[in-house]
Every structure is written in structure tokens, then in C-alpha cells.
Design an enzyme around this catalytic site. Structure first.
Site, mmCIF file in Angstrom:
data_model
loop_
_atom_site.group_PDB
_atom_site.id
_atom_site.type_symbol
_atom_site.label_atom_id
_atom_site.label_comp_id
_atom_site.label_asym_id
_atom_site.label_seq_id
_atom_site.Cartn_x
_atom_site.Cartn_y
_atom_site.Cartn_z
ATOM 1 N N ASP A 177 0.366 -10.344 4.585
ATOM 2 C CA ASP A 177 -0.923 -10.468 5.283
ATOM 3 C C ASP A 177 -0.763 -10.289 6.790
ATOM 4 O O ASP A 177 -1.618 -10.694 7.559
ATOM 5 C CB ASP A 177 -1.572 -11.834 4.971
ATOM 6 C CG ASP A 177 -0.725 -12.993 5.469
ATOM 7 O OD1 ASP A 177 0.386 -12.744 5.988
ATOM 8 O OD2 ASP A 177 -1.178 -14.143 5.351
ATOM 9 N N CYS B 269 3.874 -12.048 7.536
ATOM 10 C CA CYS B 269 5.012 -12.271 6.638
ATOM 11 C C CYS B 269 6.316 -12.561 7.368
ATOM 12 O O CYS B 269 7.072 -13.429 6.932
ATOM 13 C CB CYS B 269 5.172 -11.121 5.655
ATOM 14 S SG CYS B 269 5.402 -9.524 6.457
ATOM 15 N N HIS C 277 21.967 -3.349 7.260
ATOM 16 C CA HIS C 277 21.342 -4.578 7.735
ATOM 17 C C HIS C 277 21.521 -4.748 9.237
ATOM 18 O O HIS C 277 22.289 -4.035 9.869
ATOM 19 C CB HIS C 277 21.828 -5.802 6.961
ATOM 20 C CG HIS C 277 23.300 -6.071 7.118
ATOM 21 N ND1 HIS C 277 24.156 -6.019 6.049
ATOM 22 C CD2 HIS C 277 24.038 -6.387 8.204
ATOM 23 C CE1 HIS C 277 25.383 -6.291 6.478
ATOM 24 N NE2 HIS C 277 25.338 -6.520 7.775
ATOM 25 N N HIS D 257 7.054 -4.863 5.395
ATOM 26 C CA HIS D 257 6.978 -6.202 4.825
ATOM 27 C C HIS D 257 8.325 -6.931 4.778
ATOM 28 O O HIS D 257 9.365 -6.315 4.567
ATOM 29 C CB HIS D 257 6.411 -6.122 3.401
ATOM 30 C CG HIS D 257 6.194 -7.467 2.792
ATOM 31 N ND1 HIS D 257 5.248 -8.343 3.252
ATOM 32 C CD2 HIS D 257 6.835 -8.089 1.776
ATOM 33 C CE1 HIS D 257 5.311 -9.450 2.539
ATOM 34 N NE2 HIS D 257 6.265 -9.335 1.645
#
Lengths: 289, 205
Positions: A84, A87, A244, A268
Site C-alpha cells: 500500500d 510496505c 543483495h 514491493h
């Protein structure tokens, strides 16, 4: 007429006016998107990483399928966070409170620093009355965790109550904004030309449901004094081109132990967890002697 | 447990009472903390001077993460106010910040009165007159200023009488017709068309 036009700098010509019908339509669309988002919980249960793998089809999304499988070898669990716009911040808040539930000493220190943040925000000129309410609300919540009034299940119930959870979340937005403002000279050069840091904070950081960009991410990490790792589903998305990214920067992988690990999929963030040490013996890794 | 929005609204109300900004007042209706009524006095030395404009503020449980819906109940003639009283103001839409409170909302609307943004017109006639015929614009504004006293008297008469005093207690005002707030707003909107026609003769009389 010509003079008038010159005086009132932008003339009325070419102005796009939004009719009431258009506004209603926009509202309806917004409502529909919101309803779709609300169909999933704000903070999901901790699930085995197999649920992540199951989201991707080997045929149609081979790259993601492969990456999900790779991740599932390293990480045991995933906690889905509602998409939304909050996150990233929500994942950090949940991840941090999870740590604090098991680390009383750190919890006490965190409460102290949250109280300091209240003063820092006021000093920075945040509107006293409204800002301190967010701070106090968060501090009350976390003190109830300390005092055992909020047990683990209460915490997750609260994190899934939209209005309360979003009020708690706002505290993290404020300290993100506060951190940026305290280090304005350092961060202002990263902004688009013509935008002041104050404007950026107001429209991108302090406004709810706005996605965090890199500046917002680094500021929150530094404001909380935590270490995070972001795993990228899409290799191209990582700023360093790797799989990462550790934050704050400047730590090599060997010495870096993240407090919280997030999984980034385009647009997200979710929380991911490594298996507790005791469980890592399960996979057939002969070197873990 | 009270919800964060209700807690915050009580706090906003307390602040409005303890530290009221000049020229605005507001309070929740008697039976619903999420439904407020407010009054904005037209800023001095502007065409809106002496106007007493009533507004309704409708909050949701998502306040302050989401802004309230704010509407003028009193008839308004302003480039950024729609016929139904809805206000086109950035801080009530895309530039809303949860750090704003009711006092900030009301003072922003108050300053909007004399600082319209004719580039996002909600009332195209008002926007046009504001840019091209300032005298006529001010005349129209003067009409709604005078109307604001009339409406004020009609609607508030009962409450003032009940109190037995002539002084208008700002705390009493919003509660007096709180339950009919929605109806009042739409009735005011219906009046709009007629007032535009008949308004001129009214002010001449």
C-alpha cells in the site's frame, strides 16, 4: 487584453480543469485500488519460503522461479506485507518490534531513543502538537510491549488494525523526515532540481502511502540505527548490481549481520527470515559440522 | 480503546479551545466526534471581511492519515469552491500531511479566501471575474458575505435563544444543527442557482 495576459503570468489558456465528474471517477478508482489492497492483511503470518516459490511458474517466469528457489535455500520464512505504499516502513517496523519482543535490553534502549526523537522532532520545528501525538502514541505502544501488556499476539493484532497500525507507522515516517532534515546538507544534493528538502519530506516522506525511495530507506535505517539487508528478486534492481544490498553502506558481507532482511520484488518489500541456527542442519549441507 | 483518530480529534479540539487561531472556530457535533462544524470569519481588509462562513468537516477513522472532507455550508463565491461547497485546496487533497490538525485546516481555508488559485477553478465564473473584472468579483463576494449573516441568524437563532443570551458561544454553534449537517449542505447547494439570479436584487434592496 494583451497586457492583462502578461500581468497574470500563466494565462487561463491551456489549463486543464478537472470537472466534478472526473473527480468522482478518480475517487472511485482510488477506492477500488484501496479495496484491492485491503483484501490482503497489512502484516501476514510467517510462512515457509515455499509459498514464495509457489508464486512463480517455472515456464512463464523462469528467472523469478529460479531466484525464489535460491532464496528458499538461504531463507526459511517470509512474511508478506501489504502493498500500500507503506510496505518498506511497515516491514522495518514489524521486523524491529519482533526483535524487541525477544530482546528486552535493546527494547529499553529503543524506548529511550524514541523519546529522544520526540525532542529532536520538536527542535527541528515539526508542529509540536500533532507530531508529539504520533510520538507519544508509538511510545505508549512500545512501553506496553516492555511491560508485557502487549504480548506477541496483541502486537500482531495491532499491526493488522489499519487505523492503529498506520498511526504507529507515522512515527517512523516522522523520524525519517527528521533524520533527513538533520542532515540536510548531505541529502539535499540528491533531490531533483528545484525541490527543497522540506518539500521532499512533506510530499514524499511525511505523506502516508507514499513509497520509500532510496533516500527514505537510508534515512530510516540511520534514524533507527539498524542494519538491514535487502535481497533482490530482480538482479538489475540492486544498486550495486549484486543480489543483495546491505545498509548502511560500507560493510562487507563477511562482517555484516543484518537485524532485518527484506525481500524486494519490483515495487514491493516483504520480510524474510533465516532459519534459526538449530534448524539449519536440516538441509543437506555437509560442511555445517 | 478509543481509536487513534478519535483521540487525535479530541486533542485537536482541545488545542482549538486553548490556543484558538484568529478568526476561526470549530467543534465536533454533540453526538459524533467525527463530524465537526466550523466557522471562518472573512479575513480583514479583504472582500470577505465580516463574513461568517460555516463549514462542515467530516472525518473518517483514518484521520489524520487521511484528510477530512471539508465543505462550506454557507454559500460561497470563490474560484476554488464548487457549487456544493466542496473546496479545491491542495492540502486537503494531494498535499495533505498527517501533521496538519483542524486548526491548520481552518487557517489554510481562511487564507485561501483572499489568495485564490485561479488556475484550478472550481467555480469558473468566480475565477474569470477574479482575473478579468475584479470589481464585479468583489460585488459578488460582498453578496455572499451579507448572506452569511442571514444564514447565520436563521440557523443559529434557536440555539442562541435557548441559551438566553445574545452572545454567540463558539462552542454552541456547531452543535446546534449538527444532525442535519448533510441536509443543510445540499439545501445550500440548491439555493445556489436561485441566489445567483436573485442575489443582485437582494443586495440592492
Amino acid at each position: 487584453m494583451v497586457n492583462d495576459a502578461l500581468e497574470n503570468q500563466p494565462t487561463t489558456a491551456g489549463i486543464v480543469t478537472t470537472t466534478e465528474d472526473e473527480l468522482i471517477l478518480q475517487d472511485q478508482q482510488m477506492k477500488r485500488i484501496e479495496d484491492e489492497q485491503k483484501a490482503s492483511p497489512l502484516v501476514g503470518e510467517k510462512m515457509p519460503c515455499a509459498t514464495l516459490v509457489a508464486l512463480y511458474d517455472q515456464e512463464t517466469a523462469p528467472a523469478f522461479f529460479e531466484k525464489a528457489n535460491e532464496l528458499a535455500k538461504v531463507y526459511s520464512h517470509i512474511r508478506f506485507i501489504r502493498g500500500d505504499g507503506n510496505c518498506f516502513i511497515r516491514a522495518i517496523q514489524v521486523g524491529l518490534v519482533e526483535i524487541l519482543l525477544n530482546d528486552k535490553e535493546r527494547l529499553v534502549k529503543f524506548i529511550a531513543s524514541s523519546k529522544e526523537w520526540t525532542e529532536r522532532l520538536v527542535k527541528l520545528g515539526f508542529p509540536d502538537w500533532t507530531c508529539t501525538d504520533f510520538c507519544e502514541f508509538f511510545i505508549e505502544f512500545i512501553e506496553k510491549v516492555r511491560d508485557g501488556v502487549h504480548q506477541r499476539e496483541d502486537v500482531f493484532r495491532i499491526f493488522n488494525d489499519d487505523n492503529t497500525a498506520n498511526y504507529l507507522l507515522m512515527f517512523f515516517r516522522l523520524i525519517t523526515s527528521g533524520y533527513l532534515k538533520e542532515h540536510a546538507a548531505e541529502y539535499e544534493p540528491f533531490l531533483d532540481e528545484g525541490m527543497s528538502l522540506a518539500q521532499y519530506c512533506e510530499t514524499e516522506i511525511e505523506a502516508m502511502w507514499k513509497e520509500s525511495d532510496h533516500l527514505g530507506i537510508i534515512a530510516l535505517v540511520r534514524a533507527l540505527n539498524i542494519r538491514i539487508r535487502i535481497e533482490y528478486m530482480d538482479r538489475n534492481a540492486a544498486p550495486n548490481g549484486g543480489t543483495h544490498h546491505n545498509l548502511p553502506d560500507g560493510h562487507d558481507n563477511a562482517t555484516f549481520t543484518p537485524d532485518i532482511t527484506l525481500l524486494y520484488r519490483p515495487g514491493h518489500y516483504d520480510l524474510i527470515y533465516k532459519a534459526p541456527l538449530a534448524e539449519t542442519s536440516k538441509p543437506a549441507l555437509p560442511t555445517v559440522a | 480503546m478509543t481509536t487513534p483518530s478519535r483521540r487525535r480529534l479530541m486533542r485537536d479540539f482541545k488545542k482549538l479551545q486553548e490556543d484558538p487561531p484568529a478568526g476561526v472556530s470549530g467543534a465536533p457535533t454533540e453526538d459524533n466526534i467525527l463530524q465537526w462544524e466550523a466557522i471562518i470569519f472573512g479575513p480583514q481588509e479583504t472582500p470577505f471581511e465580516d463574513g461568517t462562513f460555516k463549514l462542515s468537516l467530516e472525518f473518517s477513522e483514518e484521520y489524520p492519515n487521511k484528510p477530512p472532507t471539508v465543505k462550506f455550508i454557507s454559500k460561497m463565491f470563490h474560484p476554488n469552491v464548487y457549487a456544493d461547497g466542496s473546496i479545491c485546496l491542495d492540502i486537503l487533497q494531494n498535499r495533505w500531511s498527517p501533521t496538519y490538525d483542524v486548526a491548520a485546516i481552518l487557517t489554510s481555508i481562511q487564507s485561501l479566501l483572499d489568495e485564490p488559485n485561479p488556475n484550478s477553478p472550481a467555480n469558473s465564473l468566480a475565477a474569470q471575474l477574479y482575473q478579468e473584472n475584479r470589481r464585479e468579483y468583489e460585488k459578488r463576494v460582498q453578496q455572499i458575505v451579507e448572506q452569511s449573516w442571514l444564514n447565520f441568524g436563521e440557523n443559529e437563532g434557536d440555539a442562541v435563544m435557548k441559551d438566553g443570551g445574545g452572545d454567540v458561544d463558539p462552542e454552541e454553534i456547531p452543535t446546534s444543527n449538527g444532525s442535519s449537517g448533510g441536509g443543510g449542505a445540499s439545501a445550500a447547494a440548491d439555493d445556489d442557482e436561485r441566489m445567483d439570479e436573485g442575489g443582485a436584487s437582494g443586495s440592492n434592496a
